[in-house]
Write an enzyme that holds these catalytic residues in place. Structure first.
Site, mmCIF file in Angstrom:
data_model
loop_
_atom_site.group_PDB
_atom_site.id
_atom_site.type_symbol
_atom_site.label_atom_id
_atom_site.label_comp_id
_atom_site.label_asym_id
_atom_site.label_seq_id
_atom_site.Cartn_x
_atom_site.Cartn_y
_atom_site.Cartn_z
ATOM 1 N N ARG A 149 35.193 43.330 59.349
ATOM 2 C CA ARG A 149 36.213 44.337 59.040
ATOM 3 C C ARG A 149 36.150 44.809 57.596
ATOM 4 O O ARG A 149 36.596 45.902 57.261
ATOM 5 C CB ARG A 149 37.599 43.806 59.367
ATOM 6 C CG ARG A 149 38.095 42.720 58.428
ATOM 7 C CD ARG A 149 39.454 42.176 58.892
ATOM 8 N NE ARG A 149 40.105 41.380 57.900
ATOM 9 C CZ ARG A 149 39.894 40.079 57.700
ATOM 10 N NH1 ARG A 149 39.007 39.438 58.433
ATOM 11 N NH2 ARG A 149 40.557 39.432 56.770
ATOM 12 N N HIS B 36 32.254 40.374 21.233
ATOM 13 C CA HIS B 36 32.479 39.261 20.309
ATOM 14 C C HIS B 36 33.555 38.292 20.811
ATOM 15 O O HIS B 36 33.441 37.086 20.618
ATOM 16 C CB HIS B 36 32.853 39.790 18.921
ATOM 17 C CG HIS B 36 34.016 40.730 18.943
ATOM 18 N ND1 HIS B 36 33.896 42.035 19.372
ATOM 19 C CD2 HIS B 36 35.325 40.556 18.624
ATOM 20 C CE1 HIS B 36 35.070 42.630 19.307
ATOM 21 N NE2 HIS B 36 35.961 41.754 18.856
ATOM 22 N N HIS C 28 35.336 39.626 50.477
ATOM 23 C CA HIS C 28 35.992 40.807 51.047
ATOM 24 C C HIS C 28 35.567 42.129 50.428
ATOM 25 O O HIS C 28 35.649 43.171 51.082
ATOM 26 C CB HIS C 28 37.506 40.674 50.923
ATOM 27 C CG HIS C 28 38.068 39.601 51.795
ATOM 28 N ND1 HIS C 28 39.393 39.546 52.135
ATOM 29 C CD2 HIS C 28 37.486 38.530 52.409
ATOM 30 C CE1 HIS C 28 39.609 38.500 52.915
ATOM 31 N NE2 HIS C 28 38.465 37.859 53.080
ATOM 32 N N GLY D 57 38.952 45.900 29.624
ATOM 33 C CA GLY D 57 38.070 46.973 29.165
ATOM 34 C C GLY D 57 36.657 46.842 29.704
ATOM 35 O O GLY D 57 36.043 47.828 30.135
ATOM 36 N N GLY E 78 39.262 40.873 29.656
ATOM 37 C CA GLY E 78 38.475 41.274 30.809
ATOM 38 C C GLY E 78 38.739 42.678 31.308
ATOM 39 O O GLY E 78 38.005 43.184 32.158
ATOM 40 N N CYS F 246 35.221 39.888 27.937
ATOM 41 C CA CYS F 246 35.812 40.364 26.687
ATOM 42 C C CYS F 246 37.110 39.574 26.509
ATOM 43 O O CYS F 246 37.315 38.584 27.203
ATOM 44 C CB CYS F 246 36.018 41.882 26.684
ATOM 45 S SG CYS F 246 37.242 42.537 27.834
#
Length: 155
Positions: free
Chosen positions: A132, A9, A98, A70, A68, A65
């Site tokens: 790499r 929400h 990367h 959770g 961010g 969310c």
């Protein structure tokens, strides 16, 4: 490219905005919800997006969310997901280049629409550089496999 979006929400309004941005950029969108601002649990939407990505139903995912955290932690519990919580377009570009991140997490209450658009554009405009970084991503997968093996052994 096919993108899966999911939000609780708190991320509902920004998700809807970013879905429109993604479509304007020419991407196909799979909107996995939520579809209203009523309270829901972020884990349900993180898992749905992560499963869409690992199954190949979507190429990349975007989860939102309030902060961010959770939703990114939950997405990263799905084997094969490399979800990056990003607050800048530079971080989003690096996550793709990367780490070969396949899900982007955003904190809807931490960033505005303009910043979120820039982050999404950077995430979508970049690809894994390999070289790499392949060794490092392989180590990430090794850690994931060991964790799955430990969990299976303890069950």
């Amino acid at each position: 490219m096919k993108l899966a979006f999911g939000a609780d929400h708190a991320g509902f309004e920004l998700k809807n905005h970013l879905v429109a941005v993604a479509r304007d950029l020419g991407h196909e969108v799979l909107d996995l919800g939520t579809h209203s601002p009523e309270s829901v649990d972020y884990a349900d939407f993180a898992e749905a997006v992560a499963n869409a990505v690992v199954s190949g139903t979507a190429d990349l995912g975007v989860v939102l969310c309030s902060n961010g955290v959770g939703i990114s932690i939950t997405a990263n519990k799905v084997p094969g997901i490399r979800c990056a919580l990003c607050h800048t377009s530079w971080g989003a570009a690096r996550a793709r280049q990367h780490v070969n991140a396949n899900v982007l997490a955003l904190g809807a209450w931490e960033i505005g629409r303009g910043v979120a658009e820039d982050i999404l554009r950077a995430f979508l405009a970049n690809e894994f550089e390999g070289g790499r970084h392949e060794r490092r991503v392989a180590k990430l997968h090794d850690v994931e496999r060991r964790g799955i093996a430990k969990e299976a052994a303890s069950s």
